[in-house]
Enzyme design. Structure first.
Site, PDB file in Angstrom:
ATOM      1  N   PRO A  33       0.599  -0.919   0.337  1.00 43.80           N
ATOM      2  CA  PRO A  33      -0.143   0.134   0.018  1.00 43.80           C
ATOM      3  C   PRO A  33       0.837   1.223   0.406  1.00 43.80           C
ATOM      4  CG  PRO A  33      -0.155  -1.059   1.916  1.00 43.80           C
ATOM      5  CD  PRO A  33       0.324  -1.803   1.338  1.00 43.80           C
ATOM      6  N   THR A  35       1.093   5.596  -0.539  1.00 40.80           N
ATOM      7  CA  THR A  35       0.062   6.707  -0.484  1.00 40.80           C
ATOM      8  C   THR A  35       0.716   7.799  -1.951  1.00 40.80           C
ATOM      9  OG1 THR A  35      -0.293   7.463   1.922  1.00 40.80           O
ATOM     10  CG2 THR A  35      -0.412   9.078   0.542  1.00 40.80           C
ATOM     11  N   GLN A 108      -6.765  -0.375   1.226  1.00 41.01           N
ATOM     12  CA  GLN A 108      -5.890  -0.585   2.983  1.00 41.01           C
ATOM     13  C   GLN A 108      -6.550   0.623   3.276  1.00 41.01           C
ATOM     14  OE1 GLN A 108      -2.316   1.422   3.813  1.00 41.01           O
ATOM     15  NE2 GLN A 108      -1.505  -0.247   4.805  1.00 41.01           N
ATOM     16  N   TYR A 188       0.040   5.568  12.872  1.00 41.17           N
ATOM     17  CA  TYR A 188      -2.194   5.538  12.050  1.00 41.17           C
ATOM     18  C   TYR A 188      -2.421   5.344  14.002  1.00 41.17           C
ATOM     19  CZ  TYR A 188       0.062   7.629   7.838  1.00 41.17           C
ATOM     20  OH  TYR A 188       1.004   7.827   7.376  1.00 41.17           O
ATOM     21  N   ARG A 235      -2.392  -5.040   8.776  1.00 39.40           N
ATOM     22  CA  ARG A 235      -1.392  -4.192   8.577  1.00 39.40           C
ATOM     23  C   ARG A 235      -0.630  -3.881  10.090  1.00 39.40           C
ATOM     24  NH1 ARG A 235       2.459  -1.018   4.569  1.00 39.40           N
ATOM     25  NH2 ARG A 235       3.874  -2.983   3.981  1.00 39.40           N
ATOM     26  N   SER A 300      10.349  -3.205   5.752  1.00 46.18           N
ATOM     27  CA  SER A 300      11.084  -1.499   6.392  1.00 46.18           C
ATOM     28  C   SER A 300      10.906  -0.476   5.290  1.00 46.18           C
ATOM     29  CB  SER A 300      11.300  -2.009   7.395  1.00 46.18           C
ATOM     30  OG  SER A 300      11.274  -0.902   8.370  1.00 46.18           O
ATOM     31  N   GLY A 325       7.544  -2.668  -2.127  1.00 46.56           N
ATOM     32  CA  GLY A 325       6.880  -1.135  -2.757  1.00 46.56           C
ATOM     33  C   GLY A 325       7.914  -0.325  -3.863  1.00 46.56           C
TER      34      GLY A 325
HETATM   35  C1  LIG Z   1       5.142   6.511  -1.491  1.00 46.94           C
HETATM   36  C2  LIG Z   1       5.255   5.229  -0.080  1.00 46.94           C
HETATM   37  C3  LIG Z   1       3.863   5.944  -0.055  1.00 46.94           C
HETATM   38  C4  LIG Z   1       3.561   4.843   1.435  1.00 46.94           C
HETATM   39  N1  LIG Z   1       2.278   5.102   1.552  1.00 46.94           N
HETATM   40  C5  LIG Z   1       1.342   3.859   2.389  1.00 46.94           C
HETATM   41  C6  LIG Z   1       0.106   3.584   3.191  1.00 46.94           C
HETATM   42  O1  LIG Z   1      -0.522   3.972   2.843  1.00 46.94           O
HETATM   43  N2  LIG Z   1       0.340   1.957   4.069  1.00 46.94           N
HETATM   44  C7  LIG Z   1       1.058   1.989   4.070  1.00 46.94           C
HETATM   45  O2  LIG Z   1       0.873   0.379   5.107  1.00 46.94           O
HETATM   46  N3  LIG Z   1       2.364   2.336   4.333  1.00 46.94           N
HETATM   47  C8  LIG Z   1       2.736   2.852   3.535  1.00 46.94           C
HETATM   48  N4  LIG Z   1       3.902   3.365   3.261  1.00 46.94           N
HETATM   49  C9  LIG Z   1       5.213   1.521   3.005  1.00 46.94           C
HETATM   50  C10 LIG Z   1       5.218   0.754   1.974  1.00 46.94           C
HETATM   51  O3  LIG Z   1       3.797  -0.093   2.121  1.00 46.94           O
HETATM   52  C11 LIG Z   1       6.254  -0.140   2.910  1.00 46.94           C
HETATM   53  O4  LIG Z   1       6.483  -0.688   3.520  1.00 46.94           O
HETATM   54  C12 LIG Z   1       7.743   0.255   2.114  1.00 46.94           C
HETATM   55  O5  LIG Z   1       7.869   1.658   1.125  1.00 46.94           O
HETATM   56  C13 LIG Z   1       8.611  -0.380   2.017  1.00 46.94           C
HETATM   57  O6  LIG Z   1       8.258  -1.642   1.212  1.00 46.94           O
HETATM   58  P1  LIG Z   1      10.141  -0.899  -0.134  1.00 46.94           P
HETATM   59  O7  LIG Z   1      11.040  -1.080   0.366  1.00 46.94           O
HETATM   60  O8  LIG Z   1       9.646  -2.536  -1.204  1.00 46.94           O
HETATM   61  O9  LIG Z   1       9.965   0.372  -0.826  1.00 46.94           O
HETATM   62  C14 LIG Z   1       4.454   4.104   1.867  1.00 46.94           C
HETATM   63  C15 LIG Z   1       5.684   4.249   1.394  1.00 46.94           C
HETATM   64  C16 LIG Z   1       5.865   4.869  -0.035  1.00 46.94           C
HETATM   65  C17 LIG Z   1       7.552   4.777  -0.189  1.00 46.94           C
END
Ligand SMILES: Cc1cc2nc3c(=O)[nH]c(=O)nc-3n(C[C@H](O)[C@H](O)[C@H](O)COP(=O)(O)O)c2cc1C
Length: 369
Positions: A33, A35, A108, A188, A235, A300, A325
């Site tokens: 997920p 944003t 989500q 949150y 989550r 993370s 992500g």
């Molecule tokens: C631009 C952006 C927006 C994110 N928004 C959310 C969100 O809306 N909900 C959530 O649970 N995590 C959010 N995250 C965390 C990601 O779900 C993910 O855990 C994080 O990017 C680490 O994974 P990665 O190393 O594969 O990018 C966001 C991360 C990024 C980079």
């Protein structure tokens, strides 16, 4: 070591199918997920969002970005909602587009709790377990501003929040989502209740680990009863200190998340998603045992998930699927690239939060790269 790691030779591959409750995934790459704040002031997903999610439908499952269940809980300017029928109709177009490509998508549901501002949520009440502000700033319509001191929720506020979560989940499922993910992570509202720092209540929702877990148990149980547990994921991000939750005491973390999962286990949820720097470590694997269902993991924010890490998580049996992500922001066809070992596009973080197609739907596919 866990029972799941005992026979590595028969471990499934990242590219093999798996079921999470009622949701059947063609592969074990799950889009995190994220944003992206491209829903405008209406919070209604439009053509741009439809195109973005359609491009990424080849992952096993898309977890669509954090979406507010009621207007007061909006965390970001431009965040989509699922608080109204109009917003649900926008999401319906997203779900249909992903399904038309053979993909799967859950939504989500994210309640900001104290992680918002009157210049984001339209001047509505800002609610949290206790009247303690996050010691930081947030981006509002009028620029960066400090987080305000929230109101401590009354019992009636808590009941209303549960009802709004349920109504949002129903709207998402009626609009065609394959499921919903409840956002209990990243500081949150739900994690605020779990946190011994953010939750200073003296009623049955505060104090002991059991009491601090109560609100999350109520939200998840009510949603599972409303839409079916096999369509509901949760989550969590234990020990990940976003939004001043300060979960620094391992014993307290284990007690709090342990009692939470003990109470959720009988529901038979579709999955548990854990965000933690050590998915294969003692804490996450203990929580997996307590949950006793499908586990999906993300290691993370410190560094972007790589192909090698994702392959390793599945081959080592640490999880049933991997949540990815930033690599998926930059590579709509990531599954094909990772399967073929092809080069990847680099993400452009300055465009993660923005308003248009740039840095959103203009990352090239492999054929065109
Ligand atoms: C631009 C952006 C927006 C994110 N928004 C959310 C969100 O809306 N909900 C959530 O649970 N995590 C959010 N995250 C965390 C990601 O779900 C993910 O855990 C994080 O990017 C680490 O994974 P990665 O190393 O594969 O990018 C966001 C991360 C990024 C980079």
């Amino acid at each position: 070591m866990t029972a799941n790691t005992s026979d590595v030779s028969s471990a499934p591959s990242l590219f093999s199918p798996v079921s999470l409750g009622k949701i059947e995934l063609a592969n074990r790459i799950v889009m995190a997920p994220m944003t992206r704040v491209r829903a405008g002031s209406s919070g209604i997903p439009g053509d741009l969002m439809v195109g973005y999610y359609r491009q990424r439908a080849s992952v096993g499952l898309i977890i669509a970005e954090g979406t507010y269940p009621n207007h007061a809980s909006q965390a970001y300017v431009g965040e989509p909602g699922i608080a109204t029928d109009e917003q649900a109709a926008g999401w319906q177009r997203v779900f249909e587009a992903v399904h038309a490509e053979g993909g799967r998508i859950v939504l989500q549901i994210m309640h900001a709790g104290r992680g918002t501002h009157p210049d984001i949520n339209g001047g509505r009440r800002i609610l949290a377990p206790s009247a303690i502000a996050i010691d930081n700033k947030t981006f509002t319509e009028k620029g960066e501003q400090p987080y305000p001191v929230p109101e401590a929720m009354t019992t009636a506020d808590i009941r209303a929040a549960v009802e709004d979560f349920v109504a949002a989940a129903r709207r998402a499922i009626e609009a065609g989502a394959d499921g919903v993910e409840i956002h209990g992570a990243n500081g949150y509202l739900l994690q605020e209740f779990l946190s011994p720092a953010a939750n200073q209540r003296t009623d049955e929702y505060g104090g002991s680990p059991h009491n601090r877990a109560r609100f999350v148990v109520e939200v998840v149980t009510a949603i599972a009863q409303a839409v079916g547990a096999e369509r509901v994921g949760l989550r969590i991000s234990p020990e990940v200190d976003l939004g001043d939750v300060f979960e620094t005491d391992r014993d307290d973390v284990l007690a709090t998340y342990g009692t939470l999962l003990d109470q959720l286990r009988p529901l038979g949820l579709a999955y548990l998603s854990v965000l933690h720097p050590e998915p294969g470590g003692d804490l996450v694997q203990e929580l997996r045992r307590r949950f006793d269902g499908k586990l999906i993991v993300n290691n993370s924010f410190a560094s972007q998930t790589t192909r090698e890490e994702a392959l390793e998580q599945i081959e080592a049996g640490h999880a049933d699927a991997v949540v990815v992500g930033r690599a998926l922001i930059a590579n709509p066809d990531l599954v094909e690239r990772w399967q073929g070992g092809h080069p990847e596009n680099e993400p452009r973080p300055e465009l993660f939060y923005g308003q248009g197609a740039e840095g959103y739907t203009d990352y090239p596919f492999h054929e065109a790269a």
